[in-house]
Design a protein around this motif. Structure first.
Motif, PDB file in Angstrom:
ATOM      1  N   GLY A   1       0.927  -1.416  -0.172  1.00 38.69           N
ATOM      2  CA  GLY A   1       0.355  -0.181  -0.438  1.00 38.69           C
ATOM      3  C   GLY A   1       0.448   1.629  -0.019  1.00 38.69           C
ATOM      4  N   LEU A   2       1.932   0.881  -0.053  1.00 37.55           N
ATOM      5  CA  LEU A   2       3.075   2.451   0.186  1.00 37.55           C
ATOM      6  C   LEU A   2       3.122   3.120  -1.323  1.00 37.55           C
ATOM      7  CD1 LEU A   2       4.993   1.849   4.414  1.00 37.55           C
ATOM      8  CD2 LEU A   2       2.926   3.010   3.107  1.00 37.55           C
ATOM      9  N   MET A   3       3.306   1.986  -2.058  1.00 36.98           N
ATOM     10  CA  MET A   3       3.893   1.775  -3.629  1.00 36.98           C
ATOM     11  C   MET A   3       3.524   3.143  -4.249  1.00 36.98           C
ATOM     12  SD  MET A   3       4.658  -2.149  -4.641  1.00 36.98           S
ATOM     13  CE  MET A   3       5.973  -1.705  -5.962  1.00 36.98           C
ATOM     14  N   VAL A   4       2.701   3.776  -4.634  1.00 42.47           N
ATOM     15  CA  VAL A   4       1.794   4.139  -5.279  1.00 42.47           C
ATOM     16  C   VAL A   4       2.286   5.070  -4.715  1.00 42.47           C
ATOM     17  CG1 VAL A   4      -0.517   5.373  -5.980  1.00 42.47           C
ATOM     18  CG2 VAL A   4       0.290   3.377  -6.006  1.00 42.47           C
TER      19      VAL A   4
ATOM     20  N   LEU B   1      12.268  -2.502   5.033  1.00 45.07           N
ATOM     21  CA  LEU B   1      10.734  -2.872   4.958  1.00 45.07           C
ATOM     22  C   LEU B   1      11.387  -3.693   4.321  1.00 45.07           C
ATOM     23  CD1 LEU B   1       8.715   0.283   4.089  1.00 45.07           C
ATOM     24  CD2 LEU B   1       8.329  -1.700   6.612  1.00 45.07           C
ATOM     25  N   CYS B   2      12.153  -3.999   3.399  1.00 40.25           N
ATOM     26  CA  CYS B   2      12.352  -4.614   2.470  1.00 40.25           C
ATOM     27  C   CYS B   2      13.863  -6.034   2.825  1.00 40.25           C
ATOM     28  CB  CYS B   2      13.009  -4.458   0.732  1.00 40.25           C
ATOM     29  SG  CYS B   2      12.375  -2.983   0.037  1.00 40.25           S
ATOM     30  N   ASN B   3      13.962  -5.764   4.165  1.00 46.40           N
ATOM     31  CA  ASN B   3      14.730  -6.338   4.823  1.00 46.40           C
ATOM     32  C   ASN B   3      13.919  -7.335   5.351  1.00 46.40           C
ATOM     33  OD1 ASN B   3      15.535  -7.325   7.456  1.00 46.40           O
ATOM     34  ND2 ASN B   3      17.375  -7.364   6.264  1.00 46.40           N
ATOM     35  N   ASN B   4      12.667  -7.027   5.674  1.00 41.71           N
ATOM     36  CA  ASN B   4      11.255  -7.819   6.640  1.00 41.71           C
ATOM     37  C   ASN B   4      11.153  -8.846   5.405  1.00 41.71           C
ATOM     38  OD1 ASN B   4      12.043  -6.019   8.533  1.00 41.71           O
ATOM     39  ND2 ASN B   4      10.321  -7.271   9.683  1.00 41.71           N
TER      40      ASN B   4
ATOM     41  N   TYR C   1       8.451  -9.238  -5.225  1.00 42.66           N
ATOM     42  CA  TYR C   1       9.800  -8.737  -6.401  1.00 42.66           C
ATOM     43  C   TYR C   1       9.998  -7.076  -6.607  1.00 42.66           C
ATOM     44  CZ  TYR C   1      13.355  -8.417  -9.526  1.00 42.66           C
ATOM     45  OH  TYR C   1      14.351  -8.856 -10.649  1.00 42.66           O
ATOM     46  N   PRO C   2       7.876  -6.511  -7.027  1.00 37.46           N
ATOM     47  CA  PRO C   2       7.576  -5.897  -7.575  1.00 37.46           C
ATOM     48  C   PRO C   2       8.332  -4.503  -6.390  1.00 37.46           C
ATOM     49  CG  PRO C   2       6.198  -7.206  -7.935  1.00 37.46           C
ATOM     50  CD  PRO C   2       7.041  -7.992  -7.080  1.00 37.46           C
TER      51      PRO C   2
ATOM     52  N   ASN D   1      20.721  -8.386  -3.052  1.00 39.55           N
ATOM     53  CA  ASN D   1      18.782  -9.803  -2.676  1.00 39.55           C
ATOM     54  C   ASN D   1      18.279  -9.356  -4.103  1.00 39.55           C
ATOM     55  OD1 ASN D   1      19.710  -9.969  -0.172  1.00 39.55           O
ATOM     56  ND2 ASN D   1      18.511  -9.120   0.705  1.00 39.55           N
ATOM     57  N   ILE D   2      18.124  -8.209  -4.536  1.00 42.00           N
ATOM     58  CA  ILE D   2      16.995  -8.037  -6.265  1.00 42.00           C
ATOM     59  C   ILE D   2      17.976  -8.659  -6.833  1.00 42.00           C
ATOM     60  CG2 ILE D   2      18.167  -5.818  -7.026  1.00 42.00           C
ATOM     61  CD1 ILE D   2      14.341  -6.601  -6.566  1.00 42.00           C
TER      62      ILE D   2
END
Length: 783
Positions: free
Chosen positions: A417-420, A465-468, A486-487, A548-549
């Motif tokens: 929900g944070l992406m946009v 957050l991506c680490n979690n 992944y996105p 990671n990516i």
């Protein structure tokens, strides 16, 4: 010597001396989670016992004449979506960066405060919102007492039953109350009983401090309200229904109360909902309550327990003897005097952390906030929100090892929900693609900087957050889940890739502007500043995210993407993982600045040690030593979450006694509730951790620390008992603990030596296992 050499040189000796037994299921049978119990009612809310089913929360105080039960709903938030982006901010980005490059961080900070923060009041505004208490359910008993003539009073929370109880004897009559929040029927349930018929007479009321109306409707208590959205006052709506069933006696509605007279048994049901995400709360509360009223109590509780134990019973833990014959508040005091006499308190605290996660998290809803699910105020501390500079991350650190990995899902939903909105923020401030989030967020998707440069411009929140999210993949190796996240990882990497700028002295690529969360330093001119380029935490998070990516793209067959080529090239130009200061510590900033507060509660520059894996045991001994020096200067004091964080650092350094010292400090009894971060953390009588005030991240961080003292895992290697203190060496066992690579561990030890262990997986795999500094090759058992 590398790990392979260690294995070849030591495995023969170790295999001759270690007997490994193989088990077909959970090693230890029924889980014993333990109980919290007391000989008196709660004197303050921080002593009440938390119940929850991931949505509904109840906290009864067990009072005699009046039992006050605080109610919560995880979705109840004021405020509304807002766009607080300053779309002129990117015009000042080059000027801010140039000031920082020229050593004028103080002037850059002033410019940020003028043109590079959020528009409006930010987190201090009504539109930003706040997690709030739902209401108060009150049971006022006739013919009861103030406690002077009561005998055998007991109040408890049974972790194995997901139930709280209050019981006592008065004038030859035994009274009991059972409270639980159903994982099956989505209602709160209270059962009142007495050993003699006709002894239960009480009045039931419900209220809320503001923006709500209590009334009776068709024999039910109803609480309806609408919170402030910060725009026109017409924010989130909610409805709570309370109904009672009795055996014997009479039930009638009187004013705004349900009155029960001379009943033999009373069942009270609470159903509640909000219109969060457009939910039809009017219909759901009515249907939920009607369905619950049709079931027998025994059927309802059996279904509740079955749903709860499906998660809780996955893991068992024993750490030697337990002083569980002592009330929990007295047990805490005794532990402070003789901690080594009650190693079982750590096992109780760990299982309590698992219980709190199960109780405050539901798939499809929201992750635990700063207070989990439980709050008793309209204006909760720090808005009861999601802080992205450690707190919401810490709330999830323990879940993988605790065999509760699916409880990460609400966090994934929050981040999606944070992406946009985060894309709008990335464009507005950095003219960058991808998405970014700064220090704080809420249920409305807030991603803008905070309202002050000193803390609000930290832009590592999205990377952290991506680490979690990545950690959950490492535990499960679920490729479908990896496709989902992944996105998220890709968009965060896009932002950092674009937003990096060159550090002129070294040619490194760094974030700018940024801060090391909430900390400040002294410039050569004597001025204080927070703003810099490339604080160590940013450098470590960006490096980890880029690695990671690239790894994820290979797993998903996306490695031909030209963006990944760009990221791989940038990886080579990032700042080093660690820079050493002149005094031997790890530098927190890109320059060796003097700290304003050397004992600051945040220790962000050790991110690579925990939760990251850039600083690993048995590698870079100079980094290990520098990390220890950094921690020694920081000291062991702080709010509960900071103590838990330090505990985790010392576990990664395999320093069990120092970690145990911090655990003992975490278990210091507290009673004060006002905001006082210099007061040294601790726990309240109900084992909820104190800042003070109450913050649940200390519970979850402490649980993560206990697991790390027993087991540490990477994809291909596992340390068993890497930081176990002397107090836990006498005897112990764990069953069902998860390790990275989609493995599960059973293990038992005595006098510091592992007696037996098994690691099992869906498919047998080769692992490297380290026991007492010796490496062996181990093939997991298929299950």
């Amino acid at each position: 010597m590398n790990r392979s050499s260690k294995i070849n040189s030591r495995k023969g000796k170790l295999l001759c001396t270690l007997v490994v037994f193989f088990f077909s299921g959970n090693l230890f049978g029924q889980v014993q989670g333990g109980k919290l119990w007391y000989r008196q009612p709660a004197k303050q809310w921080e002593e009440t016992l938390p119940l929850g089913n991931g949505k509904i929360g109840m906290m009864p105080d067990g009072g005699l004449k009046n039992d006050h039960i605080v109610l919560n709903d995880i979705t109840l938030w004021s405020g509304s979506p807002q766009d607080a982006n300053n779309y002129e901010a990117s015009r000042y980005l080059d000027s801010i960066r140039n000031l920082i490059k020229n050593g004028k961080s103080d002037l850059a900070q002033r410019l940020i405060d003028q043109h590079f923060i959020c528009k409006g009041p930010g987190s201090g505004g009504k539109q930003w919102g706040c997690y709030q208490v739902l209401g108060n359910l009150m049971l006022a008993f006739d013919g009861q007492t103030d406690g002077t003539t009561v005998q055998n009073y007991r109040r408890e929370l049974d972790l194995d039953k997901a139930m709280a109880k209050t019981s006592y004897e008065l004038k030859g009559v035994n009274y009991s109350r059972e409270y639980w929040t159903s994982f099956a029927d989505d209602v709160g349930v209270i059962r009142l009983q007495s050993s003699k018929k006709g002894q239960l007479s009480l009045e039931i009321k419900i209220d809320r401090p503001e923006r709500a109306t209590a009334k009776t409707e068709d024999g039910e208590l109803v609480l309806v309200g609408q919170l402030d959205n910060g725009v026109d006052g017409k924010g989130m709506q909610f409805k709570t229904r309370v109904s009672a069933k009795i055996i014997g006696g009479k039930q009638l509605v009187k004013g705004q109360s349900i009155v029960i007279q001379q009943a033999d048994e009373v069942l009270i049901y609470v159903a509640t909902d909000t219109d969060f995400k457009g939910k039809d709360f009017e219909r759901t509360t009515a249907e939920t309550l009607a369905k619950a009223l049709k079931k027998s109590y025994s059927q309802q509780y059996a279904e509740h327990l079955q749903n709860y134990l499906a998660k809780f019973n996955r893991l068992s833990l024993r750490l030697g003897q337990s002083k569980d014959d002592l009330p929990t508040d007295q047990r805490l005091v005794a532990f402070g005097k003789e901690p080594d006499q009650d190693p079982g308190l750590a096992a109780l605290f760990y299982q309590y952390g698992r219980y709190l996660s199960i109780s405050s998290t539901r798939l499809g809803l929201l992750p635990p906030n700063l207070q989990g699910l439980w709050a008793n105020q309209i204006q909760t501390p720090w808005n009861g929100d999601y802080h992205l500079d450690i707190n919401v991350q810490m709330n999830h650190w323990h879940l993988g090892a605790a065999n509760l990995g699916e409880l990460n899902e609400p966090l994934v939903g929050l981040v999606e929900g944070l992406m946009v909105p985060g894309a709008k923020t990335a464009k507005a401030y950095y003219n960058a693609p991808g998405w970014v989030a700064h220090v704080i967020t809420n249920v409305w998707g807030y991603t803008e900087p905070g309202e002050s440069a000193s803390w609000g411009i930290a832009n590592a929140g999205s990377g952290w957050l991506c680490n979690n999210l990545w950690e959950h993949y490492l535990y499960t190796e679920d490729v479908d889940y990896l496709r989902r996240i992944y996105p998220i990882l890709y968009g965060a990497a896009q932002f950092y890739s674009s937003a990096l700028t060159e550090y002129p002295a070294k040619g490194w690529l760094l974030t700018s502007p940024s801060v090391s969360p909430e900390n400040s330093f002294k410039l050569p001119n004597g001025h204080q500043a927070n703003v810099t380029m490339g604080p160590t935490i940013d450098n470590q998070i960006v490096r980890e995210l880029f690695e990671n990516i690239i790894h994820a793209a290979g797993l998903l067959d996306k490695q031909s993407d030209p963006f990944l080529t760009q990221v791989a090239a940038q990886l080579k130009r990032l700042a080093p993982v660690v820079q050493l200061a002149k005094d031997g510590r790890i530098m927190e900033w890109i320059e060796d600045y003097e700290e304003v507060d050397p004992q600051h509660r945040h220790i962000s520059h050790l991110y690579g040690l925990y939760p990251g894996y850039l600083i690993r045991y048995d590698e870079h001994p100079d980094w290990q030593l520098a990390a220890k020096k950094s921690l020694d200067v920081r000291g062991d004091d702080g709010p509960s979450w900071a103590i838990a964080h330090k505990l985790l650092f010392w576990t990664r350094l395999h320093e069990g006694e120092r970690a145990y010292k911090l655990f003992r400090q975490l278990m210091t009894p507290r009673v004060d509730t006002h905001i006082n971060y210099g007061a040294g953390g601790g726990v309240y009588a109900n084992l909820l951790t104190a800042g003070p005030p109450f913050q649940i991240d200390g519970n979850f961080g402490g649980a993560a620390g206990i697991a790390e003292m027993l087991v540490q895992s990477h994809k291909d290697s596992v340390y068993l008992l890497p930081a176990v203190p002397e107090a836990w060496k006498k005897e112990g066992r764990v069953g069902g603990m998860r390790i990275k690579g989609n493995h599960t561990l059973d293990m038992e030890w005595k006098d510091g030596k592992i007696l037996n262990y098994q690691i099992y997986s869906p498919k047998s795999q080769q692992l490297q296992v380290c026991i007492d500094h010796n490496w062996i090759a181990y093939r997991t058992k298929e299950k």
